[in-house]
Scaffold this motif. Structure first.
Motif, mmCIF file in Angstrom:
data_model
loop_
_atom_site.group_PDB
_atom_site.id
_atom_site.type_symbol
_atom_site.label_atom_id
_atom_site.label_comp_id
_atom_site.label_asym_id
_atom_site.label_seq_id
_atom_site.Cartn_x
_atom_site.Cartn_y
_atom_site.Cartn_z
ATOM 1 N N UNK A 311 24.027 45.669 51.801
ATOM 2 C CA UNK A 311 24.697 45.674 50.500
ATOM 3 C C UNK A 311 23.861 44.880 49.514
ATOM 4 N N UNK A 312 23.843 45.332 48.266
ATOM 5 C CA UNK A 312 23.131 44.624 47.208
ATOM 6 C C UNK A 312 24.145 43.846 46.369
ATOM 7 N N UNK A 313 23.812 42.578 46.085
ATOM 8 C CA UNK A 313 24.715 41.699 45.351
ATOM 9 C C UNK A 313 24.125 41.317 43.996
ATOM 10 N N UNK A 314 25.009 41.151 43.034
ATOM 11 C CA UNK A 314 24.630 40.839 41.658
ATOM 12 C C UNK A 314 24.521 39.325 41.490
ATOM 13 N N UNK A 315 23.304 38.824 41.307
ATOM 14 C CA UNK A 315 23.087 37.390 41.134
ATOM 15 C C UNK A 315 23.663 36.906 39.809
ATOM 16 N N UNK A 316 23.723 37.779 38.812
ATOM 17 C CA UNK A 316 24.192 37.358 37.489
ATOM 18 C C UNK A 316 25.667 36.984 37.482
ATOM 19 N N UNK A 317 26.399 37.290 38.558
ATOM 20 C CA UNK A 317 27.804 36.874 38.623
ATOM 21 C C UNK A 317 27.942 35.361 38.769
ATOM 22 N N UNK A 318 26.926 34.702 39.320
ATOM 23 C CA UNK A 318 26.923 33.241 39.394
ATOM 24 C C UNK A 318 28.171 32.686 40.046
ATOM 25 N N UNK A 319 28.770 31.694 39.366
ATOM 26 C CA UNK A 319 30.075 31.197 39.795
ATOM 27 C C UNK A 319 31.117 32.191 39.286
ATOM 28 N N UNK A 320 31.780 32.857 40.224
ATOM 29 C CA UNK A 320 32.621 34.002 39.870
ATOM 30 C C UNK A 320 34.068 33.734 40.271
ATOM 31 N N UNK A 321 34.859 33.120 39.399
ATOM 32 C CA UNK A 321 36.268 32.925 39.724
ATOM 33 C C UNK A 321 37.117 34.117 39.286
ATOM 34 N N UNK A 322 37.966 34.573 40.166
ATOM 35 C CA UNK A 322 38.957 35.598 39.858
ATOM 36 C C UNK A 322 40.295 35.062 40.342
ATOM 37 N N UNK A 323 41.169 34.700 39.401
ATOM 38 C CA UNK A 323 42.438 34.059 39.730
ATOM 39 C C UNK A 323 43.580 34.820 39.084
ATOM 40 N N UNK A 324 44.551 35.181 39.900
ATOM 41 C CA UNK A 324 45.801 35.766 39.417
ATOM 42 C C UNK A 324 46.927 34.914 39.971
ATOM 43 N N UNK A 325 47.578 34.165 39.088
ATOM 44 C CA UNK A 325 48.567 33.191 39.536
ATOM 45 C C UNK A 325 49.864 33.347 38.757
ATOM 46 N N UNK A 326 50.959 33.071 39.412
ATOM 47 C CA UNK A 326 52.239 32.991 38.738
ATOM 48 C C UNK A 326 53.060 31.894 39.407
ATOM 49 N N UNK A 327 54.011 31.348 38.661
ATOM 50 C CA UNK A 327 54.817 30.283 39.227
ATOM 51 C C UNK A 327 56.003 29.972 38.353
#
Length: 826
Positions: A311-327
């Motif tokens: 698999x090839x990965x995108x280095x430009x994503x760097x620190x890649x946070x994906x957060x979906x939160x509810x409370x």
């Protein structure tokens, strides 16, 4: 300890000040700060890591609160740059918008992240463990217009009102819209760096005792360093709705963060002189303050994924946070003087961490000989000189690409507590009992690869190939191995773990005329379970195989060095742990303006994923821990201080002593630590306000040492790495109806790069400043400068002494960046 109160808003736009590059403005904070601050009386109410909100002069804890005006004056570019203005906090804000190392009161940073300090949003942890490898809490945190204020508790009751936080708690408190009737839109443009950002927030009433707030940002750009591509891109949106009723309230909220930010790791710097008196200078063609090993010619990497598939990965994503939160959170009166409070949040957290880490720097001639033998040469694999030989004297980086997939860092958290008051005749008593529960997933894949990269600034560094004397190419367009060959072939890992934390807690506070006595206890018990694969784990070693990535039927030298994860040999993790924490304090108020306090605490911090990187720690056949003592690290703290506040002057001073036990693992050096640290020191903070002028200052003196080192006894008696004797900040702001201006100084004295106490990291002072004008009502134009004088400052170095070739791998603060913001309030 210290509280710096928010300036009272004098008119619709007199309180406006500069919008920082993180989009925090004084007005944004002030509109909700009134819920905790009484600007008329000067009373400041503490709500973080305590049983019930209390006036700071009646509290036996060390606490700081940062208002909007103070944050704007500091000109932050990340949340970590906000935290470094809190007394006692050492925030190494050189990793970009995440990946900061954050410590408190001499407590160690043996690895990365914030091990003994918990980062919270609205009273609940962002992640249960602040130092998850490549998943530090601050990666998943963004500062924007949603924040009402920042509170920080150091030591004290932090160990009993939050799990895994014996050093303290930093809480980012969101606006609710209660005291708001309108919103803000603003656009920010980098003037000497590439960043474009748009922020908004809006809040107000939806009906009687019903109100809301929402806000967020989007941004895009290269960021403060030249990397050759848009490394910072994405955004965040947060929203909440609150309904108040007799005896309480209920609030529901949600957060969506989808962002990419460059993760800055060590870069090359030339060091001459002696270890005790070093001279740091740029290497040719590379500015340590504004360049990075990131490049337009190194934007993707091919490897095997967590299932051993290409698999090839995108280095430009760097620190890649994906957060979906509810409370939700709520408070309900269940009887006269008795209330139930509950906070709940579920966060779907995933992403990645991708950034080049230099294993070493050397000349092209030496690198070619080391990798290809006699007669070998290096050739540019791409870039403007593709196909040409690399000059023998050019500097080359042997890079390990930290390509870590954060498949799931999901967490679910609930904090339930009951609080009641009793009349003691001559005083009152407050009793709190509660139960905390969380579940934290840690599911990651380490997919590191090795590359040769030209050391060149401006984002133009080319990848480099090795060609031996016979003319055979030993690398694939800059890829030397599809594994971490520059780290000895280590670190191909995959693990899927779950940590359940349970903690009943209780506190009792007795308040008399001027005396307050309080104590609290907490019992944490938890379970760790799951499976791990690869690297040094007992379930299987990293495999090296030949894999035909380009499907040409020929195995190249690089393809012959392909690391695989031993998926058929799982290592089991299945153990339990428990620990007891307590905190006792007293506060005496001599007068309306003067108080003194003292406190003693003991708290624990459960070790998480880093515990599993050593076969000596866990029996991976049964999953049991080999030594229960290494499952939890303990911190003992004693502190005493005075607090004075009268008119526009506030002065707070706290003396402290801390003893810390720590077992840890550092990914970059692959070393295990088992140590005892001791630290003592003094925190002092003062603020003064008169008319439109406000000034604040703080300083922390720390005398810390490695008291015992079970693995490397030679370090005993030395100062922990990167621990300066003195850190300080000074801020000032002047405001009138039509304009405001301010400046902030943040500084540190010398420290040692490593625990051997040889190579010195020089002290430095960084200056930030802003000016804002309000030509017409509701409109503001501001200019913001971070590191105004382009000061060079180093926060860490991988080498403990100057190497023979003089090239050190170091991480520095960013150079000068200037931004302009146009803001409209409606």
């Amino acid at each position: 300890m210290s509280i710096l109160k928010a300036l009272r808003v004098r008119s619709a736009y007199a309180a406006l000040a500069v919008a920082t590059a993180t989009a925090i403005t004084p007005t944004a904070f002030a509109q909700d700060a009134s819920s905790a601050d009484d600007a008329d009386s000067g009373d400041v109410i503490v709500v973080t890591a305590v049983a019930r909100g209390a006036n700071v002069l009646d509290s036996s804890i060390s606490v700081s609160s940062l208002s909007a005006e103070q944050i704007a004056t500091t000109a932050p570019r990340s949340a970590a740059e906000i935290f470094r203005n809190i007394p006692g906090i050492r925030s190494e804000a050189s990793g970009g918008e995440g990946n900061a190392n954050i410590a408190v009161r001499g407590l160690p940073i043996a690895s990365g992240g914030a091990k003994f300090l918990q980062l919270q949003e609205d009273g609940l942890p962002i992640l249960e463990f602040g130092d998850i490898t490549f998943g530090n809490s601050d990666i998943f945190l963004r500062a924007d217009l949603n924040i009402a204020r920042v509170e920080a508790i150091r030591g004290g009751s932090a160990s009993t009102f939050a799990s895994n936080s014996p050093g303290g708690v930093i809480n980012m408190i969101s606006k609710t819209g209660k005291d708001q009737n309108g919103g803000t839109i603003q656009a920010t443009l980098g003037l000497d760096y590439d960043e474009k950002r748009f922020d908004f927030d809006y809040g107000g009433s939806l009906g009687q005792d019903l109100y809301f707030h929402m806000g967020g940002f989007v941004r895009q750009g290269e960021g403060p360093r030249d990397i050759g591509y848009e490394g910072n891109r994405g955004g965040q949106i947060k929203a909440n709705i609150t309904k108040e009723f007799t005896g309480g309230y209920i609030r529901v909220y949600a957060k969506y963060l989808d962002d990419r930010a460059v993760g800055y790791l060590p870069n090359p710097v030339r060091v001459t002189g002696t270890n005790g008196n070093p001279n740091y200078s740029n290497v040719p063609g590379f500015d340590i303050s504004s360049d990075s090993l990131h490049s337009r010619f190194f934007q993707s990497a091919l490897t095997l994924d967590g299932n051993n598939q290409p698999r090839r990965y995108d280095i430009t994503n760097g620190q890649r946070p994906l957060v979906k939160a509810f409370g939700f959170e709520g408070e309900f009166e269940i009887a006269d003087g008795w209330k139930v409070t509950n906070r709940f949040r579920f966060s779907d957290v995933s992403g990645g961490f991708t950034s080049p880490f230099p294993g070493s720097f050397d000349t092209a001639a030496n690198t070619a000989a080391a990798l290809g033998g006699a007669g070998a040469r290096l050739v540019f694999a791409n870039g403007t000189q593709a196909g040409q030989n690399v000059p023998g004297g050019s500097l080359v980086a042997s890079v390990v690409l930290f390509n870590t997939r954060l498949n799931s860092l999901d967490n679910i958290t609930n904090d339930l507590r009951v609080t009641g008051d009793f009349d003691l005749g001559g005083g009152t008593a407050t009793l709190t009992a509660g139960f905390y529960k969380s579940r934290q997933d840690i599911n990651t894949d380490w997919l590191w690869t090795s590359h040769l990269l030209e050391v060149r600034g401006g984002g133009d560094a080319a990848l480099i190939d090795v060609v031996n004397a016979a003319g055979t190419r030993l690398s694939d367009r800059g890829t030397v191995a599809y594994g971490a060959s520059f780290f000895g072939g280590c670190c191909r890992r995959s693990y899927d773990l779950q940590y359940d934390t349970n903690a009943p807690f209780a506190s009792l506070s007795l308040e008399f005329d001027r005396l307050t006595l309080d104590g609290s206890i907490r019992y944490d018990f938890g379970d760790a379970s799951g499976r791990t694969f690869g690297a040094d784990l007992g379930g299987g070693r990293v495999g090296t195989t030949a894999f035909d990535f380009n499907r040409n039927g020929v195995i190249s030298a690089a393809e012959a060095q392909t690391s695989t994860i031993p998926l058929g040999a799982p290592a089991l993790v299945d153990y339990s742990y428990d620990y007891f924490s307590y905190s006792f304090g007293a506060n005496y108020r001599f007068s309306d303006d003067l108080a003194a306090f003292a406190r003693y605490s003991k708290g624990g911090r459960a070790n998480a994923d880093r515990l599993l990187f050593n076969n000596d720690n866990v029996n991976f056949v049964t999953g049991d821990i080999r030594n229960e003592g290494i499952a939890v690290d303990f911190v003992k703290q004693a502190e005493a201080g005075i607090k004075y506040r009268a008119g526009g002057l506030a002065v707070y001073a706290t003396a402290f002593y801390a003893e810390t036990e720590e077992t840890n693992f550092e990914a970059t050096t692959r070393q295990t630590f088992d140590r005892v640290f001791k630290a003592k020191g003094l925190e002092v903070e003062a603020s003064y306000r008169t008319g439109g002028f406000t000034m604040s200052a703080s300083g922390t003196y720390t005398d810390a040492e490695i008291n015992r080192d079970r693995i490397n006894p030679a370090n005993e008696g030395n100062t922990p790495r990167r621990q300066a004797d003195f850190i300080y900040q000074l801020s000032g702001q002047y405001e009138q109806d039509m304009f405001s201006l301010g400046a902030n100084l943040v500084g540190t004295t010398d420290s040692f790069a490593q625990d051997n106490n040889l190579l010195v990291l020089p002290g430095f002072t960084q200056v930030n400043a802003f000016v804002a004008v309000r030509p017409i009502e509701r409109v503001q134009l501001s200019i913001n400068a971070n590191n105004l004088f382009d000061t060079r400052g180093f926060t860490e170095a991988e080498e403990g002494a100057i190497p023979a070739n003089g090239f050190v791998r170091a991480r520095s603060i960013n150079g000068r960046t200037i931004s302009a913001t146009l803001r409209y309030d409606f």
